[in-house]
Write a protein that holds these residues in place. Structure first.
Motif, short mmCIF file in Angstrom:
data_model
loop_
_atom_site.label_atom_id
_atom_site.label_comp_id
_atom_site.label_asym_id
_atom_site.label_seq_id
_atom_site.Cartn_x
_atom_site.Cartn_y
_atom_site.Cartn_z
N PHE A 112 0.82 -1.21 0.00
CA PHE A 112 0.00 0.00 0.00
C PHE A 112 0.86 1.27 0.00
N CYS A 113 2.19 1.11 0.01
CA CYS A 113 3.02 2.32 0.11
C CYS A 113 3.17 2.95 -1.29
N LYS A 114 3.55 4.23 -1.28
CA LYS A 114 3.62 4.98 -2.54
C LYS A 114 4.62 4.35 -3.50
N ALA A 115 5.75 3.84 -2.95
CA ALA A 115 6.78 3.26 -3.82
C ALA A 115 6.19 2.11 -4.64
N SER A 116 5.29 1.35 -4.03
CA SER A 116 4.71 0.22 -4.73
C SER A 116 3.63 0.66 -5.72
N VAL B 293 0.09 4.81 -11.49
CA VAL B 293 -0.62 6.09 -11.64
C VAL B 293 -1.14 6.30 -13.07
N GLY B 294 -0.29 6.02 -14.06
CA GLY B 294 -0.71 6.18 -15.45
C GLY B 294 -1.90 5.29 -15.78
N GLU B 295 -1.82 4.06 -15.28
CA GLU B 295 -2.91 3.09 -15.52
C GLU B 295 -4.23 3.56 -14.86
N PHE B 296 -4.11 4.14 -13.64
CA PHE B 296 -5.31 4.66 -12.98
C PHE B 296 -6.00 5.69 -13.88
N ALA B 297 -5.20 6.59 -14.45
CA ALA B 297 -5.77 7.66 -15.27
C ALA B 297 -6.40 7.09 -16.55
N ARG B 298 -5.68 6.16 -17.19
CA ARG B 298 -6.22 5.55 -18.42
C ARG B 298 -7.54 4.85 -18.14
N GLN C 82 -10.56 23.85 -12.25
CA GLN C 82 -10.44 23.58 -13.68
C GLN C 82 -9.21 24.28 -14.27
N GLN C 83 -8.94 25.49 -13.76
CA GLN C 83 -7.74 26.20 -14.23
C GLN C 83 -6.49 25.44 -13.82
N GLU C 84 -6.51 24.87 -12.62
CA GLU C 84 -5.32 24.12 -12.20
C GLU C 84 -5.13 22.88 -13.07
N VAL C 85 -6.21 22.13 -13.33
CA VAL C 85 -6.03 20.88 -14.08
C VAL C 85 -5.65 21.15 -15.54
N ALA C 86 -6.03 22.32 -16.04
CA ALA C 86 -5.67 22.65 -17.43
C ALA C 86 -4.15 22.64 -17.60
N GLN C 87 -3.43 22.93 -16.53
CA GLN C 87 -1.95 23.00 -16.61
C GLN C 87 -1.30 21.63 -16.42
N LEU C 88 -2.08 20.63 -16.06
CA LEU C 88 -1.47 19.35 -15.67
C LEU C 88 -1.46 18.36 -16.83
N ASN C 89 -0.39 17.55 -16.87
CA ASN C 89 -0.35 16.48 -17.86
C ASN C 89 -1.04 15.26 -17.28
N LEU C 90 -2.28 15.07 -17.71
CA LEU C 90 -3.04 13.92 -17.20
C LEU C 90 -3.08 12.78 -18.21
N ASN C 91 -2.34 12.92 -19.29
CA ASN C 91 -2.33 11.84 -20.28
C ASN C 91 -1.55 10.65 -19.77
N GLU C 92 -0.35 10.91 -19.28
CA GLU C 92 0.48 9.85 -18.69
C GLU C 92 1.00 10.34 -17.35
N PRO C 93 0.13 10.55 -16.39
CA PRO C 93 0.59 11.18 -15.14
C PRO C 93 1.47 10.24 -14.31
N ASP C 94 2.33 10.85 -13.47
CA ASP C 94 3.05 10.08 -12.46
C ASP C 94 2.81 10.76 -11.11
N LEU C 95 3.52 10.29 -10.09
CA LEU C 95 3.24 10.83 -8.75
C LEU C 95 3.49 12.34 -8.65
N SER C 96 4.46 12.84 -9.46
CA SER C 96 4.76 14.27 -9.35
C SER C 96 3.55 15.11 -9.79
N LEU D 65 -6.62 12.26 -8.36
CA LEU D 65 -6.43 11.95 -9.78
C LEU D 65 -7.78 11.81 -10.50
N ASN D 66 -8.71 11.11 -9.89
CA ASN D 66 -10.01 10.92 -10.52
C ASN D 66 -10.77 12.24 -10.63
N LEU D 67 -10.64 13.03 -9.59
CA LEU D 67 -11.32 14.33 -9.62
C LEU D 67 -10.74 15.20 -10.73
N ALA D 68 -9.42 15.22 -10.81
CA ALA D 68 -8.78 16.02 -11.86
C ALA D 68 -9.18 15.50 -13.24
#
Ligand code: HEM
Length: 451
Positions: free
Chosen positions: A115-119, A124-129, A286-300, A403-406
């Motif tokens: 359950f830790c972040k490293a694992s 993250v990318g798969e969650f978004a897809r 919405q303005q914040e998410v417009a700046q984010l790369n949600l196509n292949e996101p990672d933890l950053s 992530l889901n909200l974004a």
């Protein structure tokens, strides 16, 4: 308080809550438990009883209750005594949410690395897809019942990340019905145990057993990392067979779903409700998410969601999915001048401080920037519980919730046809929920296709 009055208080029982209203009309514990507890806490403070003089349950609340749970709960509080009838019905005597001491610690140590972040970082990318795919293939209809949609999405995300298997929407609904029925009948005692013989319940139970067996036997060679269930079998069953009966193993197959779907669905549905109530906040996010790369996101990318993360924290402050937890006292102990007796059932109202003005100013106002101040919160904020049983899925939740909200903010438009402020709460599920018929019209946006 003088020593004599403290002694007198220890002889008496905590006050019984009476004449509780929501400010306008009388309310009951059964119909409206969160508002009921909040009103009782305002009226009676850190300790009170609910029920009748003959049959009551003691509620511990406030900062001291949270501290007690964090520090000393292992010495005189048991989860098992509260959960045991549910675990009997589910045939999993060592399910780790309902056991204490060594058997609990052992399982928790085994599970924590998964359950830790490293694992989870590679998921993250798969969650978004997953979310985008489900959104466009199944739910771009004029009216979407929100909770089944979220449960389907979350079970797919959680299932792939932990068990290498995603349940079907039908299996997820059976899981949710099964869990709610068993808990309401066996632990919360909200409904008669006769329901456990009804054909609907027995069908849901059968579906859940079949799902658990499918997860256990689904050893997909292509699965990238070791599955939760395989770790439990290869290490737990091997080293401590007495704590891993066949029923316990089945329970481990479905535990991430039982604990994770209902809770995150709750947080996400209250988040969407809040966005519909507050168009200004919606626009800011919405303005914040417009700046984010949600196509292949990672933890950053999750870390860069400054406002979304503040927003989800504030949602869970006002609408805590698991607003209280149960324990049974295994020894006598004193709390706030009252004596708690061994064997007493206790409710820890861990989210009481969330609406206490001493810790959160104007507590019933939704403030996007509230948690921007790092001094706000600490012991007073407890959406994931406190102490030995504190939520092991909090890290996962802190990834999939923002992530889901974004994703929905960036890739879809959503509307509600009625008056959103009138939506009723639903207490028939283990987590705080919104009206099960709450439906949105969700339209995937054009740039979704190319994203
Ligand atoms: C918004 C999301 C969530 C909230 C508010 C939440 C809340 C909680 C709370 C309050 C507890 C403590 C229960 C107690 O003390 O009796 C808990 C325990 C637990 N949670 Fe969560 N949870 C969330 C998401 C998740 C997720 C996503 C998972 C896993 C997929 C998960 C798995 C668990 C498990 C397995 C436990 C039992 C821990 C133990 O007994 O040691 N939770 N959760």
């Amino acid at each position: 308080m003088t020593t004599t009055s403290l002694q007198e208080q220890a002889m008496t029982k905590p006050p019984i809550a009476k004449n509780i209203t929501d400010g306008k009309k009388p309310i009951t514990w059964l119909d409206n438990p969160l508002t009921y507890l909040r009103q009782c806490y305002d009226q009676y403070g850190d300790i009170f009883r609910i029920g009748s003089e003959k049959s009551s349950v003691t509620v511990l609340a406030g900062l001291k209750a949270n501290q007690l749970m964090s520090t000393e709960s292992k010495d005189f509080l048991s989860s098992n005594a509260f959960w045991s009838e549910t675990l009997d019905e589910m045939n999993c005597p060592h399910s780790f949410i309902g056991v204490d001491g060594d058997v609990h610690r052992y399982q928790r140590r085994l599970m924590a690395p998964m359950f830790c972040k490293a694992s989870l970082k590679d998921n993250v990318g798969e969650f978004a897809r997953t979310f985008r795919e489900i959104l466009s293939t199944r739910y771009s209809e004029p009216s979407t019942r929100l909770c089944p949609f979220l449960r389907h999405t979350l079970s797919t995300q959680i299932g792939y990340a932990l068990q290498g298997y995603a349940p079907t929407p039908e299996e997820v609904e059976a899981l949710i019905d099964y869990q709610a029925t068993v808990m309401n009948a066996c632990s919360f005692k909200r409904i008669s145990k006769r329901v456990l013989t009804s054909p609907e319940y027995l069908q849901a139970k059968k579906t859940v057993h079949e799902l658990a067996d499918r997860i256990i036997h689904n050893k997909q060679a292509e699965h990238a990392k070791e599955r939760y269930i395989d770790v439990l079998i290869s290490q737990g069953l091997k080293n401590k067979p007495q704590w891993f009966t066949p029923g316990d193993i089945r329970n481990h197959a479905i535990i991430p779903f039982l604990a994770g779907i209902d809770t995150v669905t709750s947080a996400l549905s209250f988040a969407l409700r809040e966005l519909l109530l507050n168009p200004d906040i919606r626009q800011e996010l919405q303005q914040e998410v417009a700046q984010l790369n949600l196509n292949e996101p990672d933890l950053s990318v999750i870390n860069d969601m400054t406002k979304i993360n503040l927003f989800t924290k504030e949602v869970m402050r006002l609408y805590p999915p698991a607003f209280a937890v149960y324990r049974v006292a295994t020894n006598d102990f004193a709390f706030n001048g009252y004596q708690i007796k061994q064997g007493e059932t206790l409710i820890f109202f861990l989210s009481a401080c969330h609406t206490d003005a001493r810790y959160f100013s104007e507590p019933y106002t939704f403030k996007l920037q509230r948690f921007a101040d790092p001094d706000v919160g600490s012991q007073a904020y407890a959406p994931f519980g406190k102490g030995p049983h504190t939520c092991i899925g909090a890290g996962l939740s802190n990834i999939i919730l923002p992530l889901n909200l974004a994703t929905i903010l960036k890739f879809a438009d959503f509307k509600y046809e009625g008056n959103i402020a009138d939506l009723a709460l639903d207490y028939t599920k283990p987590s705080l929920s919104l009206d099960p018929d709450f439906a949105l019209s969700i339209t995937p946006l054009a740039h979704h296709q190319t994203a």
